[in-house]
Design a protein around this motif. Structure first.
Motif, PDB file in Angstrom:
ATOM      1  N   GLY A 225       3.331  -1.550  -9.723  1.00  0.00           N
ATOM      2  CA  GLY A 225       4.375  -0.294  -9.549  1.00  0.00           C
ATOM      3  C   GLY A 225       4.050   1.009  -9.386  1.00  0.00           C
TER       4      GLY A 225
ATOM      5  N   CYS B 191       1.375  -2.412  -4.289  1.00  0.00           N
ATOM      6  CA  CYS B 191       0.633  -1.853  -5.510  1.00  0.00           C
ATOM      7  C   CYS B 191      -0.096  -2.905  -6.148  1.00  0.00           C
ATOM      8  CB  CYS B 191       1.720  -1.114  -6.156  1.00  0.00           C
ATOM      9  SG  CYS B 191       3.269  -2.279  -6.980  1.00  0.00           S
TER      10      CYS B 191
ATOM     11  N   CYS C 147       5.497   3.405  -6.653  1.00  0.00           N
ATOM     12  CA  CYS C 147       5.462   2.465  -5.655  1.00  0.00           C
ATOM     13  C   CYS C 147       6.813   2.459  -5.177  1.00  0.00           C
ATOM     14  CB  CYS C 147       4.759   1.063  -5.822  1.00  0.00           C
ATOM     15  SG  CYS C 147       4.832   0.231  -4.539  1.00  0.00           S
TER      16      CYS C 147
ATOM     17  N   CYS D 229       4.293  -7.313  -5.686  1.00  0.00           N
ATOM     18  CA  CYS D 229       4.268  -6.400  -4.908  1.00  0.00           C
ATOM     19  C   CYS D 229       2.785  -6.337  -4.043  1.00  0.00           C
ATOM     20  CB  CYS D 229       4.716  -4.937  -5.184  1.00  0.00           C
ATOM     21  SG  CYS D 229       4.550  -3.669  -4.211  1.00  0.00           S
TER      22      CYS D 229
END
Ligand SMILES: [Zn+2]
Length: 294
Positions: free
Chosen positions: A213, A209, A222, A206
């Motif tokens: 998370g 973030c 997130c 990701c």
């Protein structure tokens, strides 16, 4: 009658002199600036699409396009979806009306993916081949925050001798780092598509973030990665030999060549990039939304 004629003639004459000889008050001031037209902005989906294209252009891919209204043959049959294959149901296809007289493979539909262009291009060009296919696709999905009956895909296909799954991983890993930043990690998970074997889903860590998370100082969850730290970004795989069978006469002998293919949703990538939570914003044509991308 003569009185009426005179009156009309006078009025016409008066009107004619007025329009040819403006008074000082009504004269056009040529020193004033003209009417400016707003230049407009590139639509965020087109912009995202062009970013993806430029990454692959640098790797030697060229752009191929094809019709949005396709035949059943190009959309399904040549891509290894036999008649009554369950995968045809999952795509919820929009067919054109009044085609019962036609043979099933010639019936027209709105393409459900950009993959028909793989076949159309391989019919025209002999291997080796590296193409990127951007375009609109349609599925019978009612519109909501994350679905739309019309959306955009970018699809890629590479065919040559000795193409391996390692080439697929290396190419896509490079592309994701070019799109989302050099610090993203990539991962693969086994999947199924009728036109690739083996098939995989690709994930990127990701980039919102950083893979934790959690977001911000208060460690808020997130949402884009559902707190997993990973985002599913595309489907891919090695081209199924059955797909090459339909273009075998143009040099695509599955005994001699191999290839990989991948496809991603442009709209979803644009939503992630710009932090949007409603897909419909892209298609409502609201200038207040669109001008923010100018
Ligand atoms: Zn995240």
């Amino acid at each position: 009658m003569n009185a009426l004629k005179k009156e009309v003639e006078q009025k016409v004459e008066a009107a004619a002199t007025q329009s040819t000889a403006p008074t000082a008050d009504s004269a056009i001031d040529i020193s004033l600036p003209g009417i400016r037209r707003p230049i407009g902005a590139e639509h965020p989906i087109i912009r995202t699409q062009n970013e993806i294209i430029s990454v692959f252009r640098n790797l030697g891919y060229s752009v191929a396009e094809g019709p949005v209204i396709e035949t059943d043959y190009y959309n399904f049959e040549a891509l290894n979806f036999p008649p009554n294959h369950p995968a045809r149901d999952t795509q919820d296809t929009l067919f054109l009306a009044n085609q019962d007289a036609k043979a099933p493979r010639e019936r027209l539909l709105l393409r459900t993916h950009t993959s028909p262009v793989q076949i159309r291009t391989m019919e025209k060009l002999a291997p080796p081949l590296r193409i990127l296919v951007p375009g609109k696709v349609h599925r019978n999905d009612p519109p909501d925050a994350s679905h739309s009956p019309m959306f955009h895909q970018v699809e890629g296909l590479a065919v040559d001798t000795n193409i391996t799954f390692g080439d697929l991983k290396g190419t896509l890993d490079h592309a994701m780092k070019a799109l989302f930043g050099s610090s993203v990690k990539t991962g693969f998970r086994p999947s199924f598509f009728p036109f690739t074997e083996p098939s995989a889903e690709m994930f990127v860590s990701c980039f919102i973030c950083g893979g934790s998370g959690k977001r911000g100082e208060d460690n808020a969850p997130c949402r884009p990665c559902k707190q997993t730290g990973w985002i599913e970004i595309l489907g891919c795989g090695m081209v199924d030999p059955n797909v090459f069978e339909s273009v075998k006469q143009n040099g695509y002998d599955p005994e001699k060549i191999s290839g990989f293919a991948f496809g991603m949703g442009v709209d979803r990538i644009a939503m992630l990039k710009y932090g949007l939570d409603d897909l419909q914003l892209f298609f409502q044509g609201d200038v207040r939304f669109l001008e923010q991308f100018g």
